[in-house]
Design a protein around this motif. Structure first.
Motif, PDB file in Angstrom:
ATOM      1  N   LYS A 154      20.597 -77.065 -26.750  1.00 20.25           N
ATOM      2  CA  LYS A 154      20.263 -77.527 -25.510  1.00 20.25           C
ATOM      3  C   LYS A 154      20.319 -78.869 -25.021  1.00 20.25           C
ATOM      4  N   ILE A 155      19.741 -79.566 -25.956  1.00 20.17           N
ATOM      5  CA  ILE A 155      19.505 -80.884 -25.702  1.00 20.17           C
ATOM      6  C   ILE A 155      20.993 -81.466 -25.656  1.00 20.17           C
ATOM      7  N   LEU A 156      21.786 -81.272 -26.478  1.00 20.17           N
ATOM      8  CA  LEU A 156      23.295 -81.981 -26.255  1.00 20.17           C
ATOM      9  C   LEU A 156      23.880 -81.604 -25.199  1.00 20.17           C
ATOM     10  N   ILE A 157      23.877 -80.206 -24.685  1.00 20.39           N
ATOM     11  CA  ILE A 157      24.471 -79.929 -23.468  1.00 20.39           C
ATOM     12  C   ILE A 157      23.727 -80.830 -22.287  1.00 20.39           C
ATOM     13  N   LEU A 163      25.173 -87.527 -18.734  1.00 14.70           N
ATOM     14  CA  LEU A 163      26.412 -88.464 -18.680  1.00 14.70           C
ATOM     15  C   LEU A 163      27.301 -88.345 -17.935  1.00 14.70           C
ATOM     16  N   ILE A 164      27.663 -87.219 -17.715  1.00 17.91           N
ATOM     17  CA  ILE A 164      28.752 -86.873 -16.382  1.00 17.91           C
ATOM     18  C   ILE A 164      28.128 -87.309 -15.174  1.00 17.91           C
ATOM     19  N   SER A 165      26.702 -86.925 -14.694  1.00 21.72           N
ATOM     20  CA  SER A 165      25.923 -87.129 -13.850  1.00 21.72           C
ATOM     21  C   SER A 165      26.083 -88.627 -13.512  1.00 21.72           C
ATOM     22  N   SER A 166      25.775 -89.462 -14.713  1.00 21.68           N
ATOM     23  CA  SER A 166      25.527 -91.037 -14.383  1.00 21.68           C
ATOM     24  C   SER A 166      26.950 -91.638 -14.129  1.00 21.68           C
ATOM     25  N   TYR A 224      12.398 -88.200 -12.499  1.00 20.51           N
ATOM     26  CA  TYR A 224      10.939 -87.748 -12.841  1.00 20.51           C
ATOM     27  C   TYR A 224      11.132 -86.116 -13.163  1.00 20.51           C
ATOM     28  N   GLY A 225      11.850 -85.660 -12.366  1.00 25.55           N
ATOM     29  CA  GLY A 225      12.267 -84.101 -12.926  1.00 25.55           C
ATOM     30  C   GLY A 225      13.114 -84.132 -14.189  1.00 25.55           C
ATOM     31  N   ILE A 226      13.922 -84.895 -14.392  1.00 26.51           N
ATOM     32  CA  ILE A 226      14.886 -85.102 -15.684  1.00 26.51           C
ATOM     33  C   ILE A 226      14.051 -85.184 -16.956  1.00 26.51           C
ATOM     34  N   ILE A 227      12.830 -86.281 -16.769  1.00 28.80           N
ATOM     35  CA  ILE A 227      12.388 -86.421 -17.945  1.00 28.80           C
ATOM     36  C   ILE A 227      11.603 -85.125 -18.622  1.00 28.80           C
ATOM     37  N   ALA A 228      11.068 -84.231 -17.675  1.00 26.88           N
ATOM     38  CA  ALA A 228      10.471 -82.968 -18.202  1.00 26.88           C
ATOM     39  C   ALA A 228      11.403 -82.040 -18.857  1.00 26.88           C
ATOM     40  N   VAL A 229      12.611 -82.084 -18.748  1.00 26.39           N
ATOM     41  CA  VAL A 229      13.572 -81.061 -19.296  1.00 26.39           C
ATOM     42  C   VAL A 229      13.745 -81.195 -20.783  1.00 26.39           C
ATOM     43  N   PRO A 230      13.863 -82.174 -21.268  1.00 24.60           N
ATOM     44  CA  PRO A 230      14.012 -82.124 -23.002  1.00 24.60           C
ATOM     45  C   PRO A 230      12.690 -81.714 -23.587  1.00 24.60           C
ATOM     46  N   THR A 231      11.550 -82.276 -22.992  1.00 23.52           N
ATOM     47  CA  THR A 231      10.418 -82.174 -23.470  1.00 23.52           C
ATOM     48  C   THR A 231      10.182 -80.661 -23.440  1.00 23.52           C
ATOM     49  N   GLY A 232      10.490 -79.895 -22.212  1.00 24.52           N
ATOM     50  CA  GLY A 232      10.018 -78.418 -22.148  1.00 24.52           C
ATOM     51  C   GLY A 232      10.940 -77.608 -23.192  1.00 24.52           C
ATOM     52  N   ILE A 233      12.204 -78.153 -23.282  1.00 19.45           N
ATOM     53  CA  ILE A 233      13.120 -77.415 -24.491  1.00 19.45           C
ATOM     54  C   ILE A 233      12.376 -77.513 -25.605  1.00 19.45           C
ATOM     55  N   VAL A 234      11.996 -78.665 -26.105  1.00 22.87           N
ATOM     56  CA  VAL A 234      11.602 -78.612 -27.255  1.00 22.87           C
ATOM     57  C   VAL A 234      10.160 -77.974 -27.559  1.00 22.87           C
TER      58      VAL A 234
END
Length: 276
Positions: A154-157, A163-166, A224-234
């Motif tokens: 999930k984190i790799l995706i 990267l694509i968004s950037s 701000y929203g993106i920071i929470a995504v990997p944290t939530g996954i783990v």
């Protein structure tokens, strides 16, 4: 001859208990002393880079470095002598780190400035994980490891999406702002996007047009929203791991071959059969 061999084996077993016995009082004390020496060594290397301090105490710092180097050298030799299969330790991860930690000061005799490489001794602080191989710490570290492995996909995706968004946002900002706003190329614009999305915000590049500022505002809010995504996954995977049946804690390194990963109540080494 047999008597000398017997005495050597007794000596080797005692040294093994002290150096490798992370679940014994003497072993834990040795590891704590070792960590203290490593910390002192790293601090000394840092102080050597402070010009005023090094000028005043250069000789004292060099003497301390040599004392610590001799200590690490003796420790490395004893680690090799205290196990029946020394090559396994020498080629292991910790064995290689221990060897690297002893070399810089010796190399400084032939190459000026090589002593600054002693900062790699900070890697030896990884032994803290071996000291904390208590059932409670071991169980929690196992859960964390399982959570990271389970969330890897999930984190790799997520990283791929970012990267694509950037690239897309960076390209848009390059077209909107142009060289006048500091966006001199698409790679520079992508750099600005990543810095903004991660909420770092160095401020070396900033949009000047109303449209560019509007896009930047959206990117900041996204950050701000993106920071929470990997944290939530783990966190979700960690919670799932905790709900699973915990595995048996594994400690007790073998005194003969150094093999680890035995059950908490194991009596014999599963690798060589030696009594633990």
């Amino acid at each position: 001859m047999q008597r000398i061999k017997s005495k050597f084996n007794t000596f080797r077993q005692k040294i093994n208990i002290v150096i490798y016995g992370t679940n014994t009082a003497s072993g834990r004390l040795f590891d704590l002393i070792l960590l203290g020496v490593i910390l002192i060594s790293v601090i000394i290397v840092m102080l050597e880079t402070v010009k005023g301090f090094d000028t005043k105490y250069h000789q004292e710092l060099i003497i301390l470095e040599w004392i610590i180097t001799i200590f690490f050298t003796l420790e490395y030799i004893l680690r090799i002598l205290s196990i029946k299969k020394p090559l396994k330790y020498v080629l292991s991860f910790y064995g290689i780190i221990d060897l690297i930690a002893t070399l810089p000061m010796y190399l400084s005799l032939f190459y000026f400035g090589a002593s600054v490489l002693t900062v790699v001794r900070a890697l030896r602080l990884l032994r803290l994980f071996k000291i904390l191989k208590h059932p409670k710490f071991s169980s929690q570290s196992t859960h964390l490891k399982e959570a990271l492995v389970a969330s890897k996909g999930k984190i790799l995706i997520f990283i791929y999406f970012m990267l694509i968004s950037s690239i897309i946002i960076g390209s848009i900002m390059y077209v909107v702002e142009g060289k006048e706003g500091g966006f001199t190329s698409i790679p520079i614009s992508i750099y600005w996007t990543i810095v903004t999305l991660t909420t770092v915000g160095y401020g070396d590049i900033s949009p000047i047009t109303p449209l560019g500022q509007a896009i930047a505002s959206v990117v900041m809010i996204m950050g701000y929203g993106i920071i929470a995504v990997p944290t939530g996954i783990v966190s979700a995977e960690f919670a799932n791991s905790n709900r699973k049946k915990p595995k048996a804690d594994r400690i007790n390194p073998c005194a003969a071959c150094g093999t680890e990963g035995h059950e908490y109540n194991a009596k014999y080494c599963y690798h060589c059969g030696t009594e633990l």
